[in-house]
Design a protein around this motif. Sequence first.
Motif, PDB file in Angstrom:
ATOM      1  N   ARG A  95      -1.047  -5.079   0.590  1.00  0.00           N
ATOM      2  CA  ARG A  95      -2.721  -4.733   0.862  1.00  0.00           C
ATOM      3  C   ARG A  95      -2.973  -6.479   1.042  1.00  0.00           C
ATOM      4  O   ARG A  95      -4.584  -6.707   1.308  1.00  0.00           O
ATOM      5  CB  ARG A  95      -2.380  -4.096  -0.340  1.00  0.00           C
ATOM      6  CG  ARG A  95      -1.988  -2.975  -1.170  1.00  0.00           C
ATOM      7  CD  ARG A  95      -2.108  -2.347  -2.005  1.00  0.00           C
ATOM      8  NE  ARG A  95      -3.259  -2.463  -2.476  1.00  0.00           N
ATOM      9  CZ  ARG A  95      -3.423  -1.338  -3.861  1.00  0.00           C
ATOM     10  NH1 ARG A  95      -2.993  -1.009  -4.750  1.00  0.00           N
ATOM     11  NH2 ARG A  95      -4.360  -1.001  -3.970  1.00  0.00           N
TER      12      ARG A  95
ATOM     13  N   CYS B 107       0.994  -1.063   0.153  1.00  0.00           N
ATOM     14  CA  CYS B 107       0.179  -0.054  -0.027  1.00  0.00           C
ATOM     15  C   CYS B 107       0.864   1.060  -0.439  1.00  0.00           C
ATOM     16  O   CYS B 107       1.615   1.264   0.954  1.00  0.00           O
ATOM     17  CB  CYS B 107      -0.954  -0.213   1.064  1.00  0.00           C
ATOM     18  SG  CYS B 107      -2.061   1.286   1.400  1.00  0.00           S
ATOM     19  N   ASN B 108       0.361   2.147  -0.963  1.00  0.00           N
ATOM     20  CA  ASN B 108       1.431   2.908  -1.166  1.00  0.00           C
ATOM     21  C   ASN B 108       0.728   4.601  -0.209  1.00  0.00           C
ATOM     22  O   ASN B 108       1.361   5.659   0.140  1.00  0.00           O
ATOM     23  CB  ASN B 108       1.305   3.616  -2.446  1.00  0.00           C
ATOM     24  CG  ASN B 108       0.149   4.221  -2.666  1.00  0.00           C
ATOM     25  OD1 ASN B 108      -1.256   3.949  -2.080  1.00  0.00           O
ATOM     26  ND2 ASN B 108       0.283   5.176  -3.906  1.00  0.00           N
ATOM     27  N   ARG B 109      -0.282   4.150   0.937  1.00  0.00           N
ATOM     28  CA  ARG B 109      -1.113   5.158   2.170  1.00  0.00           C
ATOM     29  C   ARG B 109       0.263   4.403   3.475  1.00  0.00           C
ATOM     30  O   ARG B 109       0.622   5.437   4.128  1.00  0.00           O
ATOM     31  CB  ARG B 109      -2.225   4.883   2.140  1.00  0.00           C
ATOM     32  CG  ARG B 109      -2.891   5.449   1.389  1.00  0.00           C
ATOM     33  CD  ARG B 109      -2.904   7.176   1.404  1.00  0.00           C
ATOM     34  NE  ARG B 109      -3.134   7.982   0.216  1.00  0.00           N
ATOM     35  CZ  ARG B 109      -2.234   8.218  -0.393  1.00  0.00           C
ATOM     36  NH1 ARG B 109      -0.933   9.373   0.350  1.00  0.00           N
ATOM     37  NH2 ARG B 109      -2.337   9.416  -1.602  1.00  0.00           N
TER      38      ARG B 109
ATOM     39  N   ARG C 155      -7.176   6.748  -2.080  1.00  0.00           N
ATOM     40  CA  ARG C 155      -6.931   6.816  -3.170  1.00  0.00           C
ATOM     41  C   ARG C 155      -7.388   7.303  -3.894  1.00  0.00           C
ATOM     42  O   ARG C 155      -6.645   7.950  -5.932  1.00  0.00           O
ATOM     43  CB  ARG C 155      -5.920   5.700  -3.142  1.00  0.00           C
ATOM     44  CG  ARG C 155      -5.553   5.287  -4.826  1.00  0.00           C
ATOM     45  CD  ARG C 155      -4.874   3.933  -4.444  1.00  0.00           C
ATOM     46  NE  ARG C 155      -3.913   3.464  -3.853  1.00  0.00           N
ATOM     47  CZ  ARG C 155      -4.068   2.537  -2.623  1.00  0.00           C
ATOM     48  NH1 ARG C 155      -5.287   1.919  -2.126  1.00  0.00           N
ATOM     49  NH2 ARG C 155      -3.674   2.565  -1.831  1.00  0.00           N
ATOM     50  N   GLN C 156      -8.614   6.704  -3.894  1.00  0.00           N
ATOM     51  CA  GLN C 156      -9.675   7.728  -4.634  1.00  0.00           C
ATOM     52  C   GLN C 156      -9.774   8.902  -5.394  1.00  0.00           C
ATOM     53  O   GLN C 156     -10.012   9.487  -6.614  1.00  0.00           O
ATOM     54  CB  GLN C 156     -11.639   6.688  -4.205  1.00  0.00           C
ATOM     55  CG  GLN C 156     -11.202   5.294  -4.962  1.00  0.00           C
ATOM     56  CD  GLN C 156     -12.660   4.497  -4.408  1.00  0.00           C
ATOM     57  OE1 GLN C 156     -13.537   5.447  -3.760  1.00  0.00           O
ATOM     58  NE2 GLN C 156     -12.378   3.407  -4.336  1.00  0.00           N
TER      59      GLN C 156
ATOM     60  N   CYS D  43      -7.464   3.857   2.892  1.00  0.00           N
ATOM     61  CA  CYS D  43      -6.331   4.274   2.236  1.00  0.00           C
ATOM     62  C   CYS D  43      -6.767   3.940   0.415  1.00  0.00           C
ATOM     63  O   CYS D  43      -7.104   5.078  -0.455  1.00  0.00           O
ATOM     64  CB  CYS D  43      -5.260   3.165   2.333  1.00  0.00           C
ATOM     65  SG  CYS D  43      -3.881   2.748   3.757  1.00  0.00           S
ATOM     66  N   SER D  44      -8.112   3.033   0.691  1.00  0.00           N
ATOM     67  CA  SER D  44      -9.079   3.264  -0.438  1.00  0.00           C
ATOM     68  C   SER D  44      -9.294   4.254  -1.085  1.00  0.00           C
ATOM     69  O   SER D  44      -9.635   4.696  -1.903  1.00  0.00           O
ATOM     70  CB  SER D  44      -9.341   1.785  -1.370  1.00  0.00           C
ATOM     71  OG  SER D  44     -10.139   1.857  -2.253  1.00  0.00           O
TER      72      SER D  44
ATOM     73  N   GLU E  80      -7.702  10.989  -4.895  1.00  0.00           N
ATOM     74  CA  GLU E  80      -6.503  11.823  -5.724  1.00  0.00           C
ATOM     75  C   GLU E  80      -6.446  11.047  -7.382  1.00  0.00           C
ATOM     76  O   GLU E  80      -6.392  12.460  -8.185  1.00  0.00           O
ATOM     77  CB  GLU E  80      -5.123  10.710  -5.150  1.00  0.00           C
ATOM     78  CG  GLU E  80      -4.415  11.831  -3.941  1.00  0.00           C
ATOM     79  CD  GLU E  80      -2.923  11.170  -3.347  1.00  0.00           C
ATOM     80  OE1 GLU E  80      -3.140   9.696  -4.167  1.00  0.00           O
ATOM     81  OE2 GLU E  80      -3.107  10.971  -2.311  1.00  0.00           O
ATOM     82  N   SER E  81      -6.934  10.013  -7.607  1.00  0.00           N
ATOM     83  CA  SER E  81      -7.517  10.109  -9.126  1.00  0.00           C
ATOM     84  C   SER E  81      -8.101  10.702  -9.267  1.00  0.00           C
ATOM     85  O   SER E  81      -8.430  10.902 -10.605  1.00  0.00           O
ATOM     86  CB  SER E  81      -7.999   8.216  -9.347  1.00  0.00           C
ATOM     87  OG  SER E  81      -8.881   8.336  -8.195  1.00  0.00           O
TER      88      SER E  81
END
Length: 57
Positions: A31, A24-26, A43-44, A39-40, A46-47
């Motif tokens: 993962r 996980c990059n967070r 990430r959403q 975290c998900s 950010e995208s």
Amino acid sequence: MTDQRRNLRLRGTPMRPLDLNFMCNRCNKLRAHGNHTKCSKLRQVESVERRAREKGL
């Protein structure tokens, strides 16, 4: 064996390799272990922001 591989195409162009990270990059944890819903969600968000910036350019 490699002769039997198909070249996958998406909308006429070759597909890129999938970007599947096992870390996980967070939280820098695997993962596959633990709950990564926070975290998900980050990430959403950010995208979505990244896509909005790309559309604005």
